[in-house]
Design a protein around this motif. Structure first.
Motif, mmCIF file in Angstrom:
data_model
loop_
_atom_site.group_PDB
_atom_site.id
_atom_site.type_symbol
_atom_site.label_atom_id
_atom_site.label_comp_id
_atom_site.label_asym_id
_atom_site.label_seq_id
_atom_site.Cartn_x
_atom_site.Cartn_y
_atom_site.Cartn_z
ATOM 1 N N PRO A 10 -23.183 20.734 55.802
ATOM 2 C CA PRO A 10 -22.632 22.069 55.527
ATOM 3 C C PRO A 10 -21.757 22.050 54.277
ATOM 4 N N PHE A 11 -21.697 23.173 53.622
ATOM 5 C CA PHE A 11 -20.850 23.326 52.439
ATOM 6 C C PHE A 11 -19.403 23.434 52.923
ATOM 7 N N TYR A 12 -18.512 22.727 52.231
ATOM 8 C CA TYR A 12 -17.106 22.732 52.643
ATOM 9 C C TYR A 12 -16.240 23.016 51.423
ATOM 10 N N VAL A 13 -15.516 24.135 51.475
ATOM 11 C CA VAL A 13 -14.669 24.535 50.350
ATOM 12 C C VAL A 13 -13.224 24.672 50.837
ATOM 13 N N THR A 14 -12.293 24.323 49.956
ATOM 14 C CA THR A 14 -10.880 24.358 50.345
ATOM 15 C C THR A 14 -10.043 25.152 49.337
ATOM 16 N N GLY A 269 -18.614 13.983 59.286
ATOM 17 C CA GLY A 269 -18.674 15.424 59.510
ATOM 18 C C GLY A 269 -18.929 16.170 58.216
ATOM 19 N N ILE A 270 -18.078 17.144 57.893
ATOM 20 C CA ILE A 270 -18.314 17.944 56.689
ATOM 21 C C ILE A 270 -17.703 17.320 55.427
ATOM 22 N N TRP A 271 -16.982 16.198 55.569
ATOM 23 C CA TRP A 271 -16.494 15.489 54.381
ATOM 24 C C TRP A 271 -17.639 14.723 53.743
ATOM 25 N N PRO A 272 -17.725 14.576 52.408
ATOM 26 C CA PRO A 272 -16.787 15.098 51.412
ATOM 27 C C PRO A 272 -16.905 16.603 51.187
ATOM 28 N N ALA A 273 -15.760 17.194 50.882
ATOM 29 C CA ALA A 273 -15.748 18.615 50.524
ATOM 30 C C ALA A 273 -16.649 18.815 49.317
ATOM 31 N N ASP A 274 -17.269 19.981 49.259
ATOM 32 C CA ASP A 274 -18.086 20.304 48.087
ATOM 33 C C ASP A 274 -17.222 20.821 46.954
ATOM 34 N N LEU A 275 -16.128 21.477 47.307
ATOM 35 C CA LEU A 275 -15.304 22.063 46.255
ATOM 36 C C LEU A 275 -13.853 22.225 46.694
ATOM 37 N N GLY A 304 -16.494 18.226 43.832
ATOM 38 C CA GLY A 304 -16.132 18.990 42.649
ATOM 39 C C GLY A 304 -14.777 19.663 42.785
ATOM 40 N N ILE A 305 -14.207 19.992 41.642
ATOM 41 C CA ILE A 305 -12.930 20.704 41.605
ATOM 42 C C ILE A 305 -13.096 21.895 40.678
ATOM 43 N N LEU A 306 -12.664 23.039 41.148
ATOM 44 C CA LEU A 306 -12.684 24.231 40.311
ATOM 45 C C LEU A 306 -11.237 24.614 40.031
#
Ligand code: ME8
Length: 557
Positions: A10-14, A269-275, A304-306
């Motif tokens: 799954p995509f994981y954004v923070t 799990g969902i780590w690593p975060a996608d963004l 990635g980092i935005l």
């Protein structure tokens, strides 16, 4: 089965977790809306997605803010964290987690991470640290990045950070160190292998320059005598873990680090975060310290980092410390949720600071929401008895092949206006998606705006209300064609804008009779949906025209 095995993570954004020393402002809301838009965009592209936001509650800054209020730190945090939590609710943020660094699972994750870090091969060491500490920014600054200053009100001479202008104080103390300098090569190698890791590119370059020229080992504890509001070292209770180490770990807490997994050989799990979405003020922590800490444990960094820019008021960064902030709760009340979300996503960008002003919002509301989307919605979804057309009939005509009759007039000069929407209609969905690949919400919105503006122009040029009264053989089919192409534009625009304006676009798609399962990006192209229409004929025309069809009501000024 093999499809289950190859199932995409799954995509994981923070978002950053926000300090609770003061109430939220528009800058915090912006970043959170951006993360929500990214998550919802993934979802309508068919991917499972998660969003984590929350509050950063430990450290000296909070300890002092609580003391100033005469409150216990935890009670102080409870009050202020709740303001951030209720803001996410009011702003229609679809966060899956709301983490507080005072949560028990998080404190446990920090303690475990800490012990792993201490005993890692290139792990922590103890030493004496002296330097300029900035409580407001919760970090040390090297001597060449501080300068003398004077407090205007009192004339007091102080030292401040060159970057943030916030006061620094000299401290000398026994602390644990993270050997960041030993990770220099590993970091540079990681950046080489992932050249687009930080977006935009100039921020990646800043990070690289810092690592090449300014790297120092990091003091990662404070003596408990100076800081006791935090997680203490389980093996050395005289030391409290540095708030930034504590805070960064939040990103893995809710993925189950510490409770479900500890090493990359386990299911993370969902780590690593996608963004990780962050503001430019905290780039160094996310792009240097955080990957280095993870590398020390052999764990993968986020993909990635935005890095976004700042909202300003009267040309100064909106900031809690400066007090020049816009209260997002009032802004939401004044403009309503979706218009405010639209404005933030339309004017937010990654290359320059953004200025917040009610005049700008008001102008955009009138021109883009009311006069463009709202007007098209009103024109298209008019009840057929009043206007002489229906989108349902137009969709039926498309399905039955009726538009083949128009082949004979294609290319004829006098009918050119009937085909003048085709190129933008064909181009807009991909153009929107391309902008969203770079998280450029502003560029994406521009594409939809252009599509809808062209569609309003198309309707004005083709005059369906005239066609509805004409009796030439081609009139009925031209009428259905005009309505069908316009409805397609509106339907596609509404699907694409769902992440930015979830509530309003739901209403629009409901009114157009678009089935809930047909609101994904796969349907956002001409002819992709063959079964929708404003069949709702039961309400009185008056009712529909005056109430139900007003998507963006007039604003009290
Ligand atoms: O730095 N314009 O928390 P913080 C746009 N707790 N965005 C802004 C902004 C502005 N004027 N001001 C703040 C912290 N932000 C740490 C983070 S993360 C592990 C710990 C946004 O409350 C922006 O995203 O100071 C910025 O990076 C973040 O809020 C900082 O929030």
């Amino acid at each position: 089965n093999s499809s289950a095995q190859t199932k995409e993570k799954p995509f994981y954004v923070t978002t950053p977790i926000f300090y609770v020393n003061a109430a939220p402002h528009i800058g915090h809301l912006y970043c959170t809306v951006l993360a929500d838009v990214v998550k919802r965009w993934q979802q309508i592209n068919g991917r499972e997605a998660y969003l984590c936001t929350g509050t950063d509650e430990h450290g000296m800054k909070i300890q002092r803010a609580a003391a100033k209020e005469g409150m216990e730190p935890k009670a102080f945090c409870d009050v202020n964290s709740e303001k951030f939590r209720s803001l996410t609710h009011d702003a229609d943020i679809s966060n899956d987690f709301f983490i507080r660094t005072t949560d028990a699972d998080h404190k446990d994750a920090v303690a475990q991470f800490w012990l792993q870090l201490k005993h890692a091969q290139l792990g922590l060491y103890k030493g004496t640290h002296e330097g300029w500490y900035c409580v407001s920014d919760e970090c040390f600054y090297p001597a060449d990045l501080v300068r003398p200053s004077i407090v205007p009100q009192t004339g007091k001479k102080i030292m401040v950070s060159v970057e943030s202008d916030n006061e620094v104080e000299w401290v000398k103390e026994e602390t644990w160190f993270f050997p960041l300098t030993k990770y220099k090569d590993a970091l540079l190698k990681f950046y080489d292998e992932n050249p687009d890791w930080v977006k935009p590119a100039n921020r990646m370059q800043e990070v690289r320059d810092w690592v090449e020229n300014h790297l120092e080992d990091l003091s990662v504890t404070r003596p408990v005598s100076r800081l006791n509001w935090g997680v203490s070292d389980p093996e050395d209770p005289s030391q409290t873990i540095y708030v930034w180490v504590d805070a960064l770990i939040n990103y893995i807490t809710k993925t189950g680090y510490g409770s479900k997994w500890r090493s990359p050989t386990e299911d993370m799990g969902i780590w690593p975060a996608d963004l990780h979405i962050i503001g430019k003020d905290i780039l160094r922590f996310h792009a240097i310290y955080w990957p280095a800490l993870l590398l020390a444990l052999g764990l993968p960094p986020a993909k990635g980092i935005l890095c976004h820019n700042h909202w300003t008021m009267s040309n100064r960064k909106m900031s809690k410390s400066l007090g020049n902030v816009v209260n997002p709760v009032f802004a939401l009340q004044r403009w309503d949720v979706d218009p405010l979300r639209y404005f933030l996503m339309r004017n937010g960008n990654f290359s320059k600071d953004m200025s917040y002003s009610n005049d700008i919002i008001s102008a955009i509301y009138g021109k883009e929401l009311q006069a463009n989307i709202g007007n098209l919605f009103y024109r298209i979804a008019k009840p057929k008895s009043a206007a002489g057309w229906s989108t349902e009939k137009a969709v039926d005509a498309s399905n039955s092949g009726a538009f083949k009759e128009l082949d004979t007039i294609k290319g004829k000069e006098e009918y050119a206006q009937f085909f003048s929407l085709e190129s933008v209609l064909a181009r807009a969905p991909d153009a929107f998606s391309n902008e969203m690949k770079d998280y450029n919400t502003s560029g994406a919105i521009r594409e939809v705006y252009e599509l809808l503006r062209e569609t309003n122009r198309f309707i004005t040029d083709t005059q369906p209300w005239v066609l509805a009264k004409q009796t030439q053989p081609l009139s009925p089919v031209l009428l259905n064609w005009t309505i069908h192409r316009s409805a397609e534009a509106l339907r596609i625009a509404a699907i694409l804008l769902q992440p930015m304006m979830p509530g309003k676009m739901k209403r629009l798609l409901d009114e157009m009779g678009v089935q809930p399962t047909r609101r994904t990006v796969a349907y956002a192209k001409p002819e992709a949906d063959d079964a929708y229409g404003t069949a709702n004929e039961t309400k009185s025309n008056h009712d529909r025209a005056n109430k139900h069809l007003t998507l963006f009501p007039p604003m009290a000024s």
